[in-house]
Design an enzyme around this catalytic site. Structure first.
Site, PDB file in Angstrom:
ATOM      1  N   ASP A  14     -46.389  68.474  15.621  1.00 30.03           N
ATOM      2  CA  ASP A  14     -45.264  68.901  16.459  1.00 30.03           C
ATOM      3  C   ASP A  14     -45.500  70.314  16.976  1.00 30.03           C
ATOM      4  OD1 ASP A  14     -43.962  66.484  16.129  1.00 30.03           O
ATOM      5  OD2 ASP A  14     -42.928  67.138  14.315  1.00 30.03           O
ATOM      6  N   LYS A  36     -49.598  62.000  13.962  1.00 31.30           N
ATOM      7  CA  LYS A  36     -48.597  61.602  14.953  1.00 31.30           C
ATOM      8  C   LYS A  36     -48.572  62.582  16.123  1.00 31.30           C
ATOM      9  CE  LYS A  36     -44.006  62.197  14.495  1.00 31.30           C
ATOM     10  NZ  LYS A  36     -43.442  62.661  15.795  1.00 31.30           N
ATOM     11  N   ASP A  63     -45.954  58.576  19.272  1.00 32.36           N
ATOM     12  CA  ASP A  63     -44.514  58.392  19.069  1.00 32.36           C
ATOM     13  C   ASP A  63     -43.738  58.902  20.277  1.00 32.36           C
ATOM     14  OD1 ASP A  63     -42.079  57.873  17.856  1.00 32.36           O
ATOM     15  OD2 ASP A  63     -42.054  59.779  16.774  1.00 32.36           O
ATOM     16  N   LEU A  64     -43.658  58.060  21.322  1.00 31.58           N
ATOM     17  CA  LEU A  64     -42.938  58.447  22.539  1.00 31.58           C
ATOM     18  C   LEU A  64     -41.565  57.792  22.625  1.00 31.58           C
ATOM     19  CD1 LEU A  64     -45.850  58.345  25.169  1.00 31.58           C
ATOM     20  CD2 LEU A  64     -45.087  60.232  23.712  1.00 31.58           C
ATOM     21  N   LYS A  65     -41.271  56.874  21.719  1.00 33.83           N
ATOM     22  CA  LYS A  65     -39.950  56.228  21.644  1.00 33.83           C
ATOM     23  C   LYS A  65     -39.505  55.704  23.009  1.00 33.83           C
ATOM     24  CE  LYS A  65     -38.368  59.086  17.756  1.00 33.83           C
ATOM     25  NZ  LYS A  65     -39.530  60.001  17.632  1.00 33.83           N
ATOM     26  N   LEU A  66     -40.286  54.819  23.586  1.00 32.52           N
ATOM     27  CA  LEU A  66     -39.972  54.272  24.904  1.00 32.52           C
ATOM     28  C   LEU A  66     -38.625  53.553  24.886  1.00 32.52           C
ATOM     29  CD1 LEU A  66     -43.487  52.825  25.856  1.00 32.52           C
ATOM     30  CD2 LEU A  66     -42.506  55.044  26.470  1.00 32.52           C
ATOM     31  N   HIS A  67     -37.810  53.858  25.881  1.00 41.07           N
ATOM     32  CA  HIS A  67     -36.461  53.300  25.953  1.00 41.07           C
ATOM     33  C   HIS A  67     -36.075  53.231  27.424  1.00 41.07           C
ATOM     34  CE1 HIS A  67     -32.008  53.503  24.400  1.00 41.07           C
ATOM     35  NE2 HIS A  67     -32.266  52.439  25.130  1.00 41.07           N
ATOM     36  N   ASP A  68     -36.251  52.048  28.019  1.00 46.49           N
ATOM     37  CA  ASP A  68     -35.986  51.897  29.447  1.00 46.49           C
ATOM     38  C   ASP A  68     -35.805  50.413  29.732  1.00 46.49           C
ATOM     39  OD1 ASP A  68     -35.910  52.445  32.296  1.00 46.49           O
ATOM     40  OD2 ASP A  68     -37.092  54.245  31.869  1.00 46.49           O
ATOM     41  N   ILE A  69     -35.654  50.063  30.997  1.00 43.85           N
ATOM     42  CA  ILE A  69     -35.538  48.653  31.338  1.00 43.85           C
ATOM     43  C   ILE A  69     -36.854  47.950  30.988  1.00 43.85           C
ATOM     44  CG2 ILE A  69     -33.823  49.087  33.141  1.00 43.85           C
ATOM     45  CD1 ILE A  69     -36.066  48.689  35.198  1.00 43.85           C
ATOM     46  N   GLY A 217     -43.954  66.611   8.868  1.00 42.80           N
ATOM     47  CA  GLY A 217     -44.358  67.569   9.884  1.00 42.80           C
ATOM     48  C   GLY A 217     -44.269  68.997   9.416  1.00 42.80           C
ATOM     49  N   ARG A 218     -43.137  69.628   9.709  1.00 47.72           N
ATOM     50  CA  ARG A 218     -43.005  71.071   9.516  1.00 47.72           C
ATOM     51  C   ARG A 218     -43.175  71.541   8.074  1.00 47.72           C
ATOM     52  NH1 ARG A 218     -37.496  71.370  12.887  1.00 47.72           N
ATOM     53  NH2 ARG A 218     -37.377  69.284  11.988  1.00 47.72           N
TER      54      ARG A 218
END
Length: 235
Positions: A14, A36, A63-69, A217-218
């Protein structure tokens, strides 16, 4: 340290800076095999960062978390195949049709291009959300019930696994056992500045509850000695 446990740990890069991200890969070279890449690093460096991490003989969880039609997600995943990634994510809240299109696209395009298909993982509810957040959004059910509902739809549409907080792992594992891959962020040993993870557990607890992979991550990447921080977290 048990290699089987280390193989379950995914370190989140990140960062906005390519140099720092690749430094972390080098520092943890002997311990971690999957890293990641999320929105921050992908948008700042572009797809080339995937190639540079893979060049170090590592696997990439994009990890782009695709969220669309459905059609837009289909086209995006068709392009992602070119990157030879290990796993990628879509949002389960995109709905049944989007999830079905995502899985079918991954299979068809991988076969057409003679590539190994990446695992496709559905994000259920973000670990920054709590029951009160759902109510504000007009979702009346309990958070755990919503996670289970989204996991059920994902499984029915052939998705390989789900991302949830570690708190939902026991019930998910009980229902789906080895039928889904379980990935959990929200791994914490102590408080860190700017922490927005609300549903969280220790790494040991998450693995004991059935996580196949834990994303950290952090807690590691912001430490003065990331390698020591990893082993402290595993201790």
């Amino acid at each position: 340290m048990d290699k089987k446990i280390l193989d379950k740990v995914i370190v989140a890069l990140d960062f906005s800076e390519e140099k720092r991200a690749l430094e972390i890969v080098d520092i943890l070279n002997n311990e971690i095999k999957i890293f990641k890449i999320g929105l921050e690093l992908f948008l700042s460096c572009g797809p080339k960062i995937i190639e540079k991490v893979k060049a170090k003989d590592k696997e990439v969880f994009l990890d782009l978390k695709l969220h669309d039609i459905p059609n837009t997600v289909k086209k995006a995943l068709s392009n992602l195949i070119e990157y030879d990634i290990f796993m990628t994510t879509v949002h389960a809240l995109g709905g049944r049709n989007m999830l079905r299109e995502a899985k079918n696209t991954i299979i068809e395009v991988a076969e057409k291009k003679n590539k190994k298909r990446p695992l496709i993982i559905a994000v259920t509810l973000l670990t920054s959300l709590e029951d009160e957040d759902l109510k504000e959004l007009g979702i009346q059910g309990k958070l755990e019930d919503e996670v289970l509902k989204l996991a059920k739809i994902s499984k029915e549409e052939g998705i390989d696994g789900v991302v949830s907080s570690p708190l939902e792992l026991p019930i998910l594992k009980k229902i789906y056992q080895n039928k889904l891959i379980f990935i959990t962020p929200g791994i914490r040993k102590s408080f860190i500045p700017g922490d927005d993870q609300k549903r969280k557990l220790s790494l040991k607890e998450a693995i004991s509850e059935g996580a196949n992979y834990v994303v950290v991550g952090r807690q590691i990447t912001l430490a003065n000695d990331p390698q020591k921080a990893l082993y402290d977290l595993l201790d």
